[in-house]
Design an enzyme around this catalytic site. Sequence first.
Site, mmCIF file in Angstrom:
data_model
loop_
_atom_site.group_PDB
_atom_site.id
_atom_site.type_symbol
_atom_site.label_atom_id
_atom_site.label_comp_id
_atom_site.label_asym_id
_atom_site.label_seq_id
_atom_site.Cartn_x
_atom_site.Cartn_y
_atom_site.Cartn_z
ATOM 1 N N ASP A 190 0.926 -1.061 0.104
ATOM 2 C CA ASP A 190 -0.101 0.007 -0.095
ATOM 3 C C ASP A 190 0.728 1.314 0.215
ATOM 4 O OD1 ASP A 190 -1.986 -2.003 0.204
ATOM 5 O OD2 ASP A 190 -2.104 -1.627 2.549
ATOM 6 N N GLU A 222 -11.204 -1.434 -3.995
ATOM 7 C CA GLU A 222 -10.315 -0.836 -2.842
ATOM 8 C C GLU A 222 -9.488 0.079 -3.358
ATOM 9 O OE1 GLU A 222 -9.204 -4.303 -0.545
ATOM 10 O OE2 GLU A 222 -7.436 -4.690 -1.644
#
Length: 330
Positions: free
Chosen positions: A34, A205
Amino acid sequence: MSHALRLLATAAMLLAASPVRDVPQHALLDSAPDPFVVAHGGWYYVVATRGDRLAIRRTRDLARLREADEKTVWQPPARGANARSIWAPELHRLNGRWYIYYTAADAEHDDDLHRGVFVLENRAADPLAGRWIDRGRVNTRLPGLDGTVFSARGRSWFVYSAYDGPDSVLAIAAMRNPWTLTGPERVIARPDRAWERQGGRQILEGPAFVRGPRGDLFLSYSGSACWSDGYAVGLLRARPDANLLDPGSWTKAARPILASSPSARVFAPGHNAFFQPRHGETWIVYHANKAAGQGCTARRAPHVARVRWSAAGAPEVPLTRRALPAPLRH
């Protein structure tokens, strides 16, 4: 100086001045799921999921990111709503202050129903200095993760991945301040494509915003379960004058803009962000595995690529050439 030497000297000067450098096919770090990069004040600031804390690396040259110290700037409390599973941090400079948006879960219930997006604020000029103030949980309508912010049409907007029944969807709302939403919250995209439903889950997402050269608004997102090699990056598009709360204003690209590529040694790429080190340059940072079947683990490593713009004004991510942006100057 001979003509040949002058040509060599000129070539060397042009190479040194070039904002793009070819590099070997390797990740910026061995482990940084991420990833998020922001260029500010002559520095690249890099954050990523560490699970139990929030940390920042700072460097002028992304090629030397491995040499940069990683400083922990915040650790979660032992108990409470933001004590566990510290994921997906984003570092934003808003109205002269630094903010970190991050996902966390409750200490007693570390599950999706008790997961949300939280905010820290720092008034210092340097995010590695000063004091981080806990501004609490963003008041989203649903539990969720992966919050991001952007400005458009004269105001700030918040987008996150919301848990809506069996699906993870993308929802948007306007912001009253950097930690408070105001007005209606609307779902603007659902996992309705086959490629968004790999790995046994229906997931959208990791939303990330970028503005196109024609002023169009783009939201990239990651589709499918992160443990699937079908995990990939899709794209939503809205016109500059669109009503961003209207799901009909957002058009979904037919195919991912970034997907597994064995020839480029990129597998299950996702959870990207965009950054602009200089005017006219747009780059993407994303994590990926180096081989198939490696799943959703801390081994996911960060990569960057120069974004190019199609004739239709949409972002494209070529993987045939690996490059890094030039170092930033003081």
